[in-house]
Design an enzyme around this catalytic site. Structure first.
Site, PDB file in Angstrom:
ATOM      1  N   ASP A  73      12.695   3.085  -4.033  1.00  6.67           N
ATOM      2  CA  ASP A  73      11.703   2.180  -3.453  1.00  6.67           C
ATOM      3  C   ASP A  73      10.669   1.770  -4.493  1.00  6.67           C
ATOM      4  O   ASP A  73      10.363   2.523  -5.423  1.00  6.67           O
ATOM      5  CB  ASP A  73      11.020   2.886  -2.277  1.00  6.67           C
ATOM      6  CG  ASP A  73      10.017   2.005  -1.569  1.00  6.67           C
ATOM      7  OD1 ASP A  73      10.436   1.020  -0.937  1.00  6.67           O
ATOM      8  OD2 ASP A  73       8.803   2.307  -1.654  1.00  6.67           O
TER       9      ASP A  73
ATOM     10  N   GLU B  67      14.576  -0.991  -5.979  1.00  5.91           N
ATOM     11  CA  GLU B  67      14.058  -2.149  -5.250  1.00  5.91           C
ATOM     12  C   GLU B  67      13.176  -2.955  -6.198  1.00  5.91           C
ATOM     13  O   GLU B  67      12.143  -2.466  -6.654  1.00  5.91           O
ATOM     14  CB  GLU B  67      13.256  -1.700  -4.032  1.00  5.91           C
ATOM     15  CG  GLU B  67      12.671  -2.885  -3.259  1.00  5.91           C
ATOM     16  CD  GLU B  67      11.465  -2.525  -2.408  1.00  5.91           C
ATOM     17  OE1 GLU B  67      11.175  -3.269  -1.448  1.00  5.91           O
ATOM     18  OE2 GLU B  67      10.796  -1.514  -2.713  1.00  5.91           O
TER      19      GLU B  67
END
Length: 626
Positions: A342, A371
Site C-alpha cells: 500500500d 500501489e
C-alpha cells in the site's frame, strides 16, 4: 468445495491449542519473581534462514534495568540497544547454522544474579515451495469486512475500541471475515481465479472507521473480527490445495494511532513530527523531479497520510529491522505468495529497496507489487526495478498497480474517437511500456476498493463494460478484478465506502444470494458468464502470460491487437461505432500469418478470416486463430 464454519474451526483447533501451549511455555518465568515482560516481537522465529541476524524487541515495564545473557547451542547476542523509552530493549541475536529448532533461553540479570528467564522458540523452517504470481494469473480482490460473514460469533467484542457491528453504517464494521472467504473458494474457482488479494487483515483496533484495515494497531495479530492468525494460515493452506495463491496487503508508510507501539513509543525517532498536523501532498513526482524543492520532497515523504495515521520514519535502523522481519515472519508463517504494498510511493525509498532485497534474498520467487496511484507513466515506472526512467537505483520491485492503463481504459471508453482520444488513448499508454523492465509484471485493473465501480464508470453501458473487461483479461500484465465486478455492482467512490458495499448473499439474513445464478438477474448472469468464460480460458491457456503483444494504431474507431506465443495466436477486435463496420483484415497480415479461420472465445462460433470481417455495433471479438 464448501467449507462450513464447523470445518473451518475444526481445521484450526489443533493448531490453536499447540499455539496456546507454546505461548504459555515461552512466557513462563523460572524464578520466584514475576517476569515484567509484556511481549517479545517477533513472537517466534525459525532456524535455517539465510539472514542469521534476528532483532528481538523486548517490551516490559522498566526492562532496561536488566542485563542479558543467552543460553543456546549456537546463538549469541550481538548487540543490545536501549532506546529512549526504558520499557524497550532491542536484542540482536545471531542464529548459527548449527542451532537446532527448540527453545533458547534469555536470562535477565541484576548485579550478576538471574532475576527471571524467558524461553524463546525457534522453529524448523518450512520446506521450500515455489511462490509468486505472474501474468498467467487472475487476481480476485476481496474486501474482507464486506464480502461474506461466515462466523457470527466474532462480529463484535467488548474488548475492542469499536465495540459494535452495524451493517447500516457506511463506515462501521459489517461482520465479513476469513470464514466467509473460506466458504466461497468454489466461487473463486468457477471464475477462473488463481490468486486472492485480501485487503489488510491485521488488527485495526481504532475507535472508529478502521474497517478498511489500513491503520494497523498490531503487526503480529489478525484482527479478531476477521479470525485468528491460525485461521488465516488455514485459509492460505486451503487456497493452495485448491490451486489459489495468496497475496498479503501490507502497509509500511503508516500505522493507526492506537498501535501499541505508538501508545508507548520506543523512540521519538520512529515517527515523523511537525509543529502541527501536516498532511502529505500526495505529489509523488517530486521524488524524481530534477527541479523539485527539498521542502516539497519532505512533505511528500514525511508528512502524515491522515490525522489518525502516524507516519513511520523507516530511516530508524531498529524500526526498519522491525518492519522487514515482520514481513518475513508472515511469509514464512502463513506461506504467502506475494505482497501488494500500500501507498508505495510514500515511505523512504531507500528503505523500500532494502526491504524488497531482503525479502527476495530469503524467497527468490516471491513477488512484490506496489500501489502507485500517480500521474504519468514516467512517474509510475520510476518505482519499478531496472526502469530506464530511474538512473539512481534499481528498486527490486517487480511490479506496480497500473493506474496509467486504468486511466486510459476508463477515459478512452467514455470519449469520442480522436487523435489522442478513445482507443488511441489506450494504444498510446501501452506504447509507454518501453519505460518498464518487465511490463508483464504490472497489475492491471478496472476498479478497486478506492475507485468508483467500473460499471458506473462506463455509465452502465454493458457493451462498453464488456470491451474493458475483455481488454483486462487479454492485454499484458496480471489482471485483477474487484469483488462484485462480475455481477455488475455499481456506485461512485464518494465517499470510498460506497464502493465497499456488502456482497449480496454473504450474510445469512440476506434476502438474495448473488453467489448463485438463481439469485442474479438476467444481465448479472450474462456479466458473470462473460467473466467466467474469460477466466476459464485464461486458466486453460497459461501461454497468455508469456505472449507477445502486437497492437495496431486504432483506425475508424476500431482497435485491434494480437497476443502471440509460438503457434498460439489470439486476435482481439473492438468496434466502438454505433453501427456495423467492415474491417479490412489485410492490414493485419503480419500477425494473421495466412490463417483463414478462427474461433471466438465468447460465442464459441467459428469465424472466417477473409479480406474483410463485418463487426457488429459496439462489439468485442476475441478470436483464437486456428
Amino acid at each position: 468445495m464448501k467449507f462450513s464454519l464447523k470445518h473451518f474451526k475444526q481445521g484450526i483447533n489443533l493448531v490453536f491449542i499447540l499455539f496456546l501451549l507454546l505461548i504459555s511455555i515461552s512466557s513462563y518465568s523460572y524464578s520466584a519473581k514475576k517476569s515484567p515482560i509484556l511481549r517479545v516481537d517477533p513472537p517466534f522465529w525459525w532456524t535455517g534462514m539465510k539472514e542469521q541476524s534476528l532483532q528481538l524487541v523486548v517490551h516490559g515495564a522498566a526492562i532496561q534495568q536488566y542485563e542479558l545473557k543467552l543460553e543456546a547451542t549456537d546463538c549469541k547476542i550481538l548487540k543490545v540497544t536501549k532506546p529512549s523509552n526504558t520499557n524497550y530493549l532491542f536484542v540482536d541475536v545471531l542464529i548459527g547454522a548449527q542451532q537446532q529448532p527448540g527453545d533458547i533461553k534469555l536470562l535477565f540479570l541484576q548485579k550478576g544474579k538471574v532475576k527471571f528467564e524467558y524461553c524463546y522458540s525457534l522453529r524448523a523452517r518450512s520446506a521450500s515451495q515455489k511462490r509468486g504470481i505472474d501474468a498467467s494469473d487472475l487476481i480476485y480482490l476481496v474486501f474482507p469486512d464486506r464480502f461474506a460473514n461466515g462466523d457470527l460469533s466474532n462480529d463484535a467484542s467488548s474488548l475492542l475500541n469499536e465495540k459494535t457491528m452495524d451493517r447500516n453504517g457506511l463506515k462501521s464494521r459489517h461482520g465479513g471475515d476469513l470464514a466467509g472467504i473460506a466458504n466461497h473458494l468454489d466461487y473463486f474457482k468457477e471464475l477462473g481465479v488463481s490468486a486472492l488479494w485480501i485487503n489488510p487483515v491485521l488488527e485495526n483496533n481504532q475507535p472508529a472507521e478502521s474497517y478498511h484495515g489500513y491503520a494497523a494497531t498490531d503487526l503480529y495479530k489478525v484482527d479478531p473480527r476477521f479470525g485468528t492468525n491460525e485461521s488465516y494460515k488455514v485459509l492460505v493452506d486451503w487456497c493452495h490445495k485448491e490451486g489459489i495463491k495468496m497475496i498479503w496487503d501490507v502497509v509500511y508508510n503508516h500505522w493507526g494511532n492506537e498501535n501499541w507501539m505508538f501508545r508507548d513509543i520506543p523512540d521519538s525517532n520512529w515517527f515523523h513530527w511537525f509543529p502541527e498536523f501536516t498532511r502529505t501532498s500526495y505529489r509523488a513526482e517530486t521524488l524524481l523531479d530534477p527541479y523539485a524543492a527539498e521542502s516539497d520532497k519532505n512533505i511528500m515523504t514525511n508528512a502524515w497520510f491522515d490525522k489518525h495515521m502516524p507516519d513511520l520514519n523507516q530511516q530508524d535502523p531498529q524500526l526498519a529491522k522491525y518492519l522487514i522481519q515482520n514481513s518475513i515472519w508472515w511469509i514464512e508463517y502463513a506461506g504467502l505468495d506475494a505482497f501488494r504494498i500500500d501507498t508505495y510511493a510514500y515511505p523512504d525509498q531507500q528503505f523500500m529497496k532494502s526491504l524488497n532485497e531482503a525479502i527476495r534474498n530469503e524467497y527468490p520467487d516471491f513477488v512484490l507489487f506496489g500501489e502507485t496511484w500517480v500521474q504519468g507513466s514516467p512517474v509510475q515506472s520510476w518505482f519499478t526495478e531496472l526502469s530506464p526512467s530511474n538512473s539512481k537505483y534499481s528498486s527490486s520491485l517487480q511490479g506496480v498497480t497500473d493506474f496509467q492503463l486504468y486511466f486510459a481504459i476508463t477515459k478512452g471508453l467514455n470519449e469520442n474517437f480522436g487523435w489522442e482520444e478513445g482507443f488511441r488513448r489506450i494504444q498510446m499508454t501501452l506504447s509507454h511500456d518501453v519505460l518498464y523492465h518487465n511490463p508483464n509484471m504490472l497489475v492491471t485493473f478496472l476498479d478497486n476498493h478506492d475507485l468508483s465501480r467500473y460499471y458506473s464508470m462506463v455509465n452502465e453501458d454493458f457493451a462498453r463494460w464488456k470491451m474493458g473487461v475483455a481488454m483486462l483479461y487479454t492485454l499484458r500484465g496480471i489482471p485483477s478484478i474487484y469483488y462484485g465486478h462480475e455481477i455488475l455492482m455499481k456506485n461512485y467512490a464518494d465517499p470510498d465506502a460506497k464502493v465497499r458495499e456488502d456482497f449480496p448473499g454473504g450474510w445469512p439474513a440476506d434476502g438474495m444470494n448473488k453467489f448463485s445464478a438463481s439469485g442474479r438477474n438476467k444481465l448479472e448472469n450474462e456479466a458473470f458468464d462473460f467473466c467466467k468464460k474469460l477466466g476459464t480460458w485464461r486458466k486453460n491457456n497459461s501461454w497468455i502470460g508469456l505472449a507477445k503483444l502486437t497492437q495496431f494504431v486504432p483506425m475508424d474507431n476500431t482497435y485491434v491487437y494480437f497476443r502471440t506465443e509460438g503457434q498460439r495466436i489470439l486476435m482481439c477486435i473492438y468496434n466502438g461505432n454505433d453501427k456495423s463496420f467492415d474491417l479490412d483484415l489485410t492490414r493485419f497480415n503480419e500477425c494473421i500469418k495466412g490463417r483463414t479461420i478462427g474461433r471466438d472465445i465468447i460465442s464459441e462460433n467459428n469465424i472466417q478470416l477473409k479480406n474483410t470481417l463485418v463487426l457488429e455495433p459496439k462489439s468485442t471479438l476475441l478470436i483464437e486463430l486456428e
